[in-house]
Design an enzyme around this catalytic site. Structure first.
Site, PDB file in Angstrom:
ATOM      1  N   GLY A 159       0.775  -1.243   0.000  1.00 23.29           N
ATOM      2  CA  GLY A 159       0.000   0.000   0.000  1.00 23.29           C
ATOM      3  C   GLY A 159       0.804   1.289   0.000  1.00 23.29           C
ATOM      4  O   GLY A 159       0.296   2.329   0.415  1.00 23.29           O
ATOM      5  N   SER A 160       2.050   1.250  -0.513  1.00 18.70           N
ATOM      6  CA  SER A 160       2.825   2.504  -0.489  1.00 18.70           C
ATOM      7  C   SER A 160       2.227   3.543  -1.427  1.00 18.70           C
ATOM      8  O   SER A 160       2.265   4.747  -1.128  1.00 18.70           O
ATOM      9  CB  SER A 160       4.301   2.240  -0.812  1.00 18.70           C
ATOM     10  N   ASN A 161       1.674   3.109  -2.550  1.00 21.40           N
ATOM     11  CA  ASN A 161       1.011   4.081  -3.434  1.00 21.40           C
ATOM     12  C   ASN A 161      -0.246   4.638  -2.778  1.00 21.40           C
ATOM     13  O   ASN A 161      -0.529   5.832  -2.870  1.00 21.40           O
ATOM     14  CB  ASN A 161       0.671   3.437  -4.782  1.00 21.40           C
ATOM     15  N   MET A 190      -3.606  -7.138  -7.685  1.00 19.28           N
ATOM     16  CA  MET A 190      -2.985  -8.161  -8.525  1.00 19.28           C
ATOM     17  C   MET A 190      -3.998  -9.112  -9.170  1.00 19.28           C
ATOM     18  O   MET A 190      -3.756 -10.316  -9.249  1.00 19.28           O
ATOM     19  CB  MET A 190      -1.948  -8.930  -7.701  1.00 19.28           C
ATOM     20  N   ARG A 191      -5.112  -8.569  -9.627  1.00 22.11           N
ATOM     21  CA  ARG A 191      -6.089  -9.381 -10.351  1.00 22.11           C
ATOM     22  C   ARG A 191      -6.576  -8.612 -11.570  1.00 22.11           C
ATOM     23  O   ARG A 191      -6.691  -7.385 -11.516  1.00 22.11           O
ATOM     24  CB  ARG A 191      -7.279  -9.744  -9.459  1.00 22.11           C
ATOM     25  N   ASN A 238      -4.559   2.180 -13.477  1.00 24.80           N
ATOM     26  CA  ASN A 238      -3.624   1.277 -12.791  1.00 24.80           C
ATOM     27  C   ASN A 238      -2.222   1.862 -12.886  1.00 24.80           C
ATOM     28  O   ASN A 238      -1.921   2.590 -13.824  1.00 24.80           O
ATOM     29  CB  ASN A 238      -3.645  -0.100 -13.479  1.00 24.80           C
ATOM     30  N   HIS A 257       1.872   0.640 -12.989  1.00 23.45           N
ATOM     31  CA  HIS A 257       2.690  -0.558 -13.220  1.00 23.45           C
ATOM     32  C   HIS A 257       4.157  -0.151 -13.262  1.00 23.45           C
ATOM     33  O   HIS A 257       4.500   0.872 -13.857  1.00 23.45           O
ATOM     34  CB  HIS A 257       2.271  -1.221 -14.542  1.00 23.45           C
TER      35      HIS A 257
HETATM   36  C1  GAR Z   1       3.575  -1.156  -7.283  1.00 19.81           C
HETATM   37  O1  GAR Z   1       4.954  -1.123  -7.577  1.00 19.81           O
HETATM   38  C2  GAR Z   1       2.765  -1.282  -8.553  1.00 19.81           C
HETATM   39  O2  GAR Z   1       3.356  -0.627  -9.634  1.00 19.81           O
HETATM   40  C3  GAR Z   1       2.739  -2.764  -8.755  1.00 19.81           C
HETATM   41  O3  GAR Z   1       2.543  -3.276  -7.467  1.00 19.81           O
HETATM   42  C4  GAR Z   1       3.225  -2.440  -6.535  1.00 19.81           C
HETATM   43  C5  GAR Z   1       2.314  -2.176  -5.379  1.00 19.81           C
HETATM   44  O4  GAR Z   1       3.030  -1.537  -4.368  1.00 19.81           O
HETATM   45  N1  GAR Z   1       1.687  -3.132  -9.638  1.00 19.81           N
HETATM   46  C6  GAR Z   1       1.832  -4.040 -10.588  1.00 19.81           C
HETATM   47  O5  GAR Z   1       2.837  -4.688 -10.754  1.00 19.81           O
HETATM   48  C7  GAR Z   1       0.618  -4.220 -11.472  1.00 19.81           C
HETATM   49  N2  GAR Z   1       0.896  -5.136 -12.492  1.00 19.81           N
HETATM   50  P1  GAR Z   1       2.284  -0.842  -3.167  1.00 19.81           P
HETATM   51  O6  GAR Z   1       1.302  -1.857  -2.611  1.00 19.81           O
HETATM   52  O7  GAR Z   1       3.379  -0.509  -2.216  1.00 19.81           O
HETATM   53  O8  GAR Z   1       1.579   0.384  -3.723  1.00 19.81           O
END
Ligand code: GAR
Length: 198
Positions: free
Chosen positions: A14-16, A94-95, A111, A113
């Site tokens: 959940g850092s984003n 991730m779905r 999203n 990525h």
């Molecule tokens: C992020 O780096 C995002 O770009 C990636 O999951 C991570 C979630 O980090 N998403 C994907 O790879 C989508 N295909 P977070 O939970 O710390 O935000």
């Protein structure tokens, strides 16, 4: 002030999500986080939502690994609609989403990525970029369609790959870029599509 009602979906740390909620709290982002939803019961992203006093929920995903069971996806639509969400923000969810969500929120699901799409969709994109010998990678915000990490690109940020990078150091720098890019993109949505007056 008009605030764009957003819903955040995530499966992990959940850092984003934290970066978005911090920008809302500091007044930099004219959005309102209505709900945070996770398909993982003990995902840290739900704890972050509670820390910011945002409504949060666990959505049991059903029997599939890479998608939601159709009933679960219908339930997701219902939860987001009941929360009054206008923009759905995937932050490490991730779905792959399918018709129920894509029909309910056309061009209203984005999203992030960790690569410069269309290069390196899928898992651990930073490792893919390193293994391919790239000198530059980055992150991408895109509209969501029914394919993995696919759909019209909204914005990208480049990150240089340094000669002594490990997967961990590279991933950390990409995540710093993500935490700048995602709130900035959402801010643009807020300006272009303000929520109607209540
Ligand atoms: C992020 O780096 C995002 O770009 C990636 O999951 C991570 C979630 O980090 N998403 C994907 O790879 C989508 N295909 P977070 O939970 O710390 O935000």
């Amino acid at each position: 002030m008009k605030r764009l009602p957003i819903g955040i979906l995530g499966s992990g740390k959940g850092s984003n999500c934290r970066a978005i909620l911090e920008r809302i709290r500091s007044g930099d982002l004219a959005a309102e986080a209505r709900i945070v939803i996770s398909d993982v019961l003990d995902a840290p992203i739900l704890e972050i939502a509670r820390e910011f006093f945002v409504a949060n929920a666990y959505l049991p995903p059903g029997q599939f690994r890479t998608r939601l069971e159709p009933e679960a996806e219908e339930e997701l639509v219902k939860m987001l609609r009941e929360a009054g969400v206008d923009l759905v923000v995937l932050a490490g969810f991730m779905r792959v989403l399918h018709a129920p969500m894509l029909k309910a929120f056309p061009r209203r699901i984005i999203n992030i990525h960790p690569s410069l799409l269309p290069k390196f969709p899928g898992l651990e994109a930073w490792k893919q970029a390193l293994a391919a010998g790239e000198t530059v990678t980055g992150c991408t915000v895109h509209y969501v369609d029914e394919k993995i990490d696919h759909g019209q690109i909204v914005a990208q940020r480049e990150v240089a790959i340094l000669p002594n990078d490990t997967p961990e150091t590279l991933h950390a720098r990409i995540q710093i870029a993500e935490r700048e890019l995602y709130p900035a993109v959402i801010a643009e949505f807020c300006e272009k599509c303000p929520a109607p007056d209540l």
